[in-house]
Write a protein that holds these residues in place. Structure first.
Motif, PDB file in Angstrom:
ATOM      1  N   SER A 163       0.851  -1.188   0.000  1.00 49.74           N
ATOM      2  CA  SER A 163       0.000   0.000   0.000  1.00 49.74           C
ATOM      3  C   SER A 163       0.882   1.232   0.000  1.00 49.74           C
ATOM      4  O   SER A 163       2.001   1.209   0.523  1.00 49.74           O
ATOM      5  N   ASN A 165       0.129   3.831   1.662  1.00 51.38           N
ATOM      6  CA  ASN A 165      -0.113   4.501   2.935  1.00 51.38           C
ATOM      7  C   ASN A 165       0.197   3.535   4.080  1.00 51.38           C
ATOM      8  O   ASN A 165      -0.519   2.553   4.275  1.00 51.38           O
ATOM      9  N   GLU A 167      -0.425   3.626   7.099  1.00 53.07           N
ATOM     10  CA  GLU A 167      -1.545   3.472   8.034  1.00 53.07           C
ATOM     11  C   GLU A 167      -2.467   2.321   7.633  1.00 53.07           C
ATOM     12  O   GLU A 167      -3.186   1.780   8.471  1.00 53.07           O
ATOM     13  N   ASP A 168      -2.431   1.941   6.354  1.00 51.13           N
ATOM     14  CA  ASP A 168      -3.266   0.821   5.915  1.00 51.13           C
ATOM     15  C   ASP A 168      -2.860  -0.488   6.584  1.00 51.13           C
ATOM     16  O   ASP A 168      -3.654  -1.439   6.638  1.00 51.13           O
ATOM     17  N   ASP A 202       6.540   0.833   7.447  1.00 47.68           N
ATOM     18  CA  ASP A 202       5.476   0.841   8.459  1.00 47.68           C
ATOM     19  C   ASP A 202       5.919   0.314   9.819  1.00 47.68           C
ATOM     20  O   ASP A 202       5.080  -0.006  10.658  1.00 47.68           O
TER      21      ASP A 202
END
Length: 229
Positions: A163, A165, A167-168, A202
């Motif tokens: 992803s 992002n 945060e996904d 992440d």
């Protein structure tokens, strides 16, 4: 201070700001030269990760005695025909994803007089090409592995879907942390203590959600080309 050391220091600071526990950093040295790996070791890294046997072994040979005291992690998809080499050369296999593979690892570990530490890879992606055990099957799979000699299940590993992002990834990390905690509660915490979640993009979110082991490559080494240094 060189770039790799600066990156490692920055990552440690980020983890310190997010963590509520000790977090091990696995420097993912796949695709990077042994000189890059050596720099990371000299900057205090004591866990390194590789995903291909044929790339890892020459690098380990070049690093030689510098690997004494260093934990070597196999983090890629492990084919049964490579299980023997993985058992011979790695301390922790992150990608246990089937009973057949567990039995292959068991056979080679027993032949070597070794107990092979493993993590169960949890599959959260819907992509058919992704491997792992689905969350709803983890408890049963873990129970079966407990009956197999020569292997010790130390915890869980997950790779979240790609992803743009970071945060996904958070909902997946929450899900796997809860699964990890449920297994500890049901089976006891002894030995089942590693939750390997989070990569370069992440890892901060993973640590916030309970990870105690992160696998970081490009955030440490940048975009170097393997073999050019």
């Amino acid at each position: 201070m060189n770039e790799i050391c600066e990156n490692i220091l920055s990552i440690r600071k980020t983890i310190d700001s997010a963590r509520k526990r000790n977090v091990d950093i696995v420097a993912v040295t796949k695709t990077f030269s042994y000189q890059d790996a050596l720099q990371a070791l000299e900057c205090g890294i004591d866990h390194i990760g590789e995903s291909k046997i044929q790339e890892a072994l020459p690098k380990f040979e070049q690093l030689g005695g510098r690997l004494n005291g260093i934990t070597k992690h196999f983090i890629g998809h492990l084919q049964s025909n490579k299980a023997k080499k993985a058992v011979e050369n790695f301390d922790l296999i992150h990608s246990l994803d089937s009973l057949d593979l567990a039995k292959d690892i068991s056979r080679h570990a027993c032949n070597a007089g070794k107990t092979q530490n493993c993590l169960i890879e949890v599959k959260v992606s819907q992509e058919k090409t992704k491997t792992g055990i689905r969350p709803e099957d983890i408890s049963g799979f873990y129970s079966q592995c407990l009956e197999i000699p020569g292997i010790l299940i130390k915890g869980l590993m997950v790779i979240t879907p790609l992803s743009g992002n970071p945060e996904d990834s958070r909902p997946y990390f929450k899900q796997i942390y809860n699964l990890f905690a449920d297994i500890q509660k049901s089976f006891g915490k002894s030995g089942f203590s590693i939750l390997s979640m989070g990569m370069s993009d992440d890892y901060k979110i993973a640590v916030e959600e309970g990870s105690n082991m992160v696998r970081i490559g490009s955030a440490i080494f940048g975009n170097r080309d393997y073999g050019t240094k």
